[in-house]
Design an enzyme around this catalytic site. Structure first.
Site, PDB file in Angstrom:
ATOM      1  N   ASP A  30       0.918  -4.445   4.690  1.00 15.03           N
ATOM      2  CA  ASP A  30       2.236  -5.527   3.739  1.00 15.03           C
ATOM      3  C   ASP A  30       3.034  -5.375   4.458  1.00 15.03           C
ATOM      4  OD1 ASP A  30       4.257  -5.796   2.139  1.00 15.03           O
ATOM      5  OD2 ASP A  30       4.063  -3.664   0.698  1.00 15.03           O
ATOM      6  N   GLY A  79       3.491   0.841  -5.863  1.00 13.50           N
ATOM      7  CA  GLY A  79       4.007   1.987  -6.274  1.00 13.50           C
ATOM      8  C   GLY A  79       5.681   1.565  -5.362  1.00 13.50           C
ATOM      9  N   LYS A  87       3.540  -4.554  -9.711  1.00 14.28           N
ATOM     10  CA  LYS A  87       4.836  -2.493 -10.060  1.00 14.28           C
ATOM     11  C   LYS A  87       5.329  -2.767 -11.359  1.00 14.28           C
ATOM     12  CE  LYS A  87       5.053  -2.412  -5.296  1.00 14.28           C
ATOM     13  NZ  LYS A  87       6.242  -2.281  -3.626  1.00 14.28           N
ATOM     14  N   LYS A 128      -3.508   0.872   3.332  1.00 15.47           N
ATOM     15  CA  LYS A 128      -2.358   0.133   3.403  1.00 15.47           C
ATOM     16  C   LYS A 128      -1.177   0.789   4.379  1.00 15.47           C
ATOM     17  CE  LYS A 128       1.262  -1.390   0.746  1.00 15.47           C
ATOM     18  NZ  LYS A 128       1.902  -1.683  -0.326  1.00 15.47           N
ATOM     19  N   GLU A 131       0.087  -8.149   2.509  1.00 16.01           N
ATOM     20  CA  GLU A 131       0.976  -8.114   0.996  1.00 16.01           C
ATOM     21  C   GLU A 131       2.485  -9.501   2.016  1.00 16.01           C
ATOM     22  OE1 GLU A 131       0.569  -4.534  -0.624  1.00 16.01           O
ATOM     23  OE2 GLU A 131       2.875  -4.394  -1.627  1.00 16.01           O
ATOM     24  N   LYS A 149       2.071  -0.948   6.964  1.00 10.68           N
ATOM     25  CA  LYS A 149       3.349  -1.568   6.717  1.00 10.68           C
ATOM     26  C   LYS A 149       3.232  -2.619   8.027  1.00 10.68           C
ATOM     27  CE  LYS A 149       5.092  -0.572   2.742  1.00 10.68           C
ATOM     28  NZ  LYS A 149       5.324  -1.816   2.025  1.00 10.68           N
ATOM     29  N   SER A 209      -0.136   3.929   1.463  1.00  7.90           N
ATOM     30  CA  SER A 209       0.613   2.994   2.060  1.00  7.90           C
ATOM     31  C   SER A 209       1.268   4.125   2.980  1.00  7.90           C
ATOM     32  CB  SER A 209       1.452   2.340   0.626  1.00  7.90           C
ATOM     33  OG  SER A 209       2.272   2.201   1.562  1.00  7.90           O
ATOM     34  N   ASP A 226       3.969  -9.697  -3.640  1.00  9.12           N
ATOM     35  CA  ASP A 226       4.612  -7.710  -4.188  1.00  9.12           C
ATOM     36  C   ASP A 226       5.641  -8.688  -5.151  1.00  9.12           C
ATOM     37  OD1 ASP A 226       6.365  -5.980  -4.914  1.00  9.12           O
ATOM     38  OD2 ASP A 226       5.499  -4.609  -2.815  1.00  9.12           O
TER      39      ASP A 226
HETATM   40  O1  OSB Z   1       5.951  -2.708  -0.798  1.00  9.77           O
HETATM   41  O2  OSB Z   1       4.856  -1.516  -1.557  1.00  9.77           O
HETATM   42  C1  OSB Z   1       6.231  -1.824  -0.933  1.00  9.77           C
HETATM   43  C2  OSB Z   1       7.113   1.909  -1.586  1.00  9.77           C
HETATM   44  C3  OSB Z   1       8.865   1.097  -1.196  1.00  9.77           C
HETATM   45  C4  OSB Z   1       8.828   0.546  -1.715  1.00  9.77           C
HETATM   46  C5  OSB Z   1       7.936  -0.875  -1.434  1.00  9.77           C
HETATM   47  C6  OSB Z   1       7.035  -1.094  -1.674  1.00  9.77           C
HETATM   48  C7  OSB Z   1       6.310   0.480  -1.205  1.00  9.77           C
HETATM   49  C8  OSB Z   1       5.325   0.937  -0.342  1.00  9.77           C
HETATM   50  C9  OSB Z   1       5.317   2.633  -1.005  1.00  9.77           C
HETATM   51  O3  OSB Z   1       3.892   0.362  -0.155  1.00  9.77           O
HETATM   52  C10 OSB Z   1       3.412   2.801  -2.555  1.00  9.77           C
HETATM   53  C11 OSB Z   1       3.881   4.192  -3.280  1.00  9.77           C
HETATM   54  O4  OSB Z   1       4.476   4.462  -3.745  1.00  9.77           O
HETATM   55  O5  OSB Z   1       2.849   5.344  -2.338  1.00  9.77           O
HETATM   56 MG    MG Z   2       4.336  -4.046  -1.040  1.00 15.74          MG
END
Ligand code: OSB
Ligand code: MG
Length: 370
Positions: A188, A291, A262, A160, A213, A162, A134, A238
């Site tokens: 995401d 995660g 999660k 992925k 996402e 953001k 991510s 999510d």
């Molecule tokens: O939205 O998936 C999410 C990390 C912190 C809070 C929200 C998210 C995330 C990530 C990181 O996308 C995922 C990871 O732990 O690698």
């Molecule tokens: Mg997410």
């Protein structure tokens, strides 16, 4: 299992590089480690992933500390199992991350008492899991390309990124131009758009993304269902899925084709299994494991969850080195050349917590004896 001691150990861990999302930027994060010890001396570990501010969810490390110390630990008298834990804390509304930290420590302990790796104990079916990465919002598209290229060279099987309003179509276009149509890519939004932004998602439809996402509100199911009818790219929820009941409603409304589970967000591995069984076994739809930038402790629980049969998309479970200079477990979680992480052969989560270091650097400690 009869517990004799539970400890909360709060450490702060510094990320290798800042992680930016639509809701904020993280450089360092708190991790409340939960250490449960049963009367024979065996120990289990869990992790509370709540951040220092209520941005991803309303929970923070402060609320989790309070809820665990004052409301969860007093319930842990007598025979405690991962199975009966959920009922013991059901009077507490919400606070899933607080519950999950304790629940997962109980799972680790229960698996260790059986002498089994946690993933086998919960019924996992594969000995390696597919690892995605991510990627946070970057200061420029050139920087984004550089960062993504670095991860691809390490072997990560899926990217992925953001996105947020104003940083949405352009980064996707740039990655498709640079890495081609076959790069497994998804985005995401962390709940940063609204239904009136449908044009952005129509444009994203042109880029063959695996999924989008959480485009809309963090508690929304209804608008997501409307958006799903208007675009082609599958929606993955999510934030909006906090338990099995949310998953059922998302299915009934048509809010999402895919959900990322999660364990921390849904209250632990028990609810993860229930959502998995509903979404995959009953509906026939795959899931994947998300995660929260976990340390090696929480990561062990994520890896175990990702061995479940219905997990068929790449996961947000990267190697320790993607997050931290030095993880708090031994051995650290490593990426295989083929973009997978091996499920451990040792019992429980399969890694040892560097307990001396963790205790030495702890920001605070709490101990309850039974
Ligand atoms: O939205 O998936 C999410 C990390 C912190 C809070 C929200 C998210 C995330 C990530 C990181 O996308 C995922 C990871 O732990 O690698
Ligand atoms: Mg997410």
């Amino acid at each position: 299992m009869e517990l004799r001691k539970v400890e909360l150990i709060e450490v702060w861990v510094k990320l290798k590089s800042p992680f930016e999302t639509s809701f904020g930027r993280t450089e360092e994060r708190p991790a409340i480690l939960v250490r449960v010890e049963e009367k024979g001396g065996e120990v289990g570990w869990g992790e509370v992933v709540a951040d220092s501010g209520p941005w991803y969810s309303y929970e923070t490390n402060e609320t989790a500390w309070h809820v665990i110390r004052d409301f969860i630990l007093p319930q842990l008298k007598g025979d405690i199992t991962p199975g009966n834990f959920t009922a013991l804390v059901s009077r507490i509304r919400g606070h899933n991350m607080a519950k999950a930290g304790v629940e997962m420590a109980l799972w680790d302990l229960a698996a260790k008492l059986e002498g089994l790796p946690l993933w086998r104990y919960i019924g996992g079916v594969r000995d390696k899991i597919v690892s995605g990465v991510s990627v946070g919002i970057q200061p420029s598209l050139q920087e984004l390309v550089k960062v993504v290229d670095g991860y691809l060279q390490q072997g990560y099987a899926r990217i992925k990124i953001k996105i947020k309003p104003g940083y949405d179509v352009a980064p996707v276009k740039k990655l498709r131009e640079t890495f081609g149509a076959n790069l497994p890519l998804q985005v995401d939004a962390n709940a940063s758009f609204s239904l009136s932004d449908v044009e952005v998602f129509r444009k994203l439809d042109e880029y063959n993304l695996l999924m989008i996402e959480q485009p809309l509100g963090w508690r929304d199911l209804v608008d997501h269902a409307e958006l799903a009818r208007r675009i082609r790219t599958p929606i993955c929820l999510d934030e909006s899925i906090t338990d099995l009941d949310d998953a059922r409603k998302a299915y009934q409304l048509g809010s999402a084709m895919i959900i990322n589970v999660k364990p921390a967000r849904v209250g632990g591995l028990g609810e993860t299994l229930r959502i998995h069984d509903f979404w995959y076994r009953q509906l026939g739809r795959p899931i994947w494991i998300g995660g929260m930038l976990e340390t090696g402790v929480g990561r062990g629980h994520l890896v175990a969850a990702a061995t479940l049969e219905g997990v068929k998309y790449p996961n947000d479970i990267s190697a320790s080195s993607r997050y931290y200079e030095n993880d708090i477990v031994e051995p650290p979680w490593e990426l295989n050349r083929d973009g997978t992480i091996s499920a451990p052969t040792r019992s429980g989560i399969g890694v040892e917590v560097l307990e001396d270091q963790v205790r030495r650097t702890a920001k605070r400690l709490y101990q309850a004896s039974f």
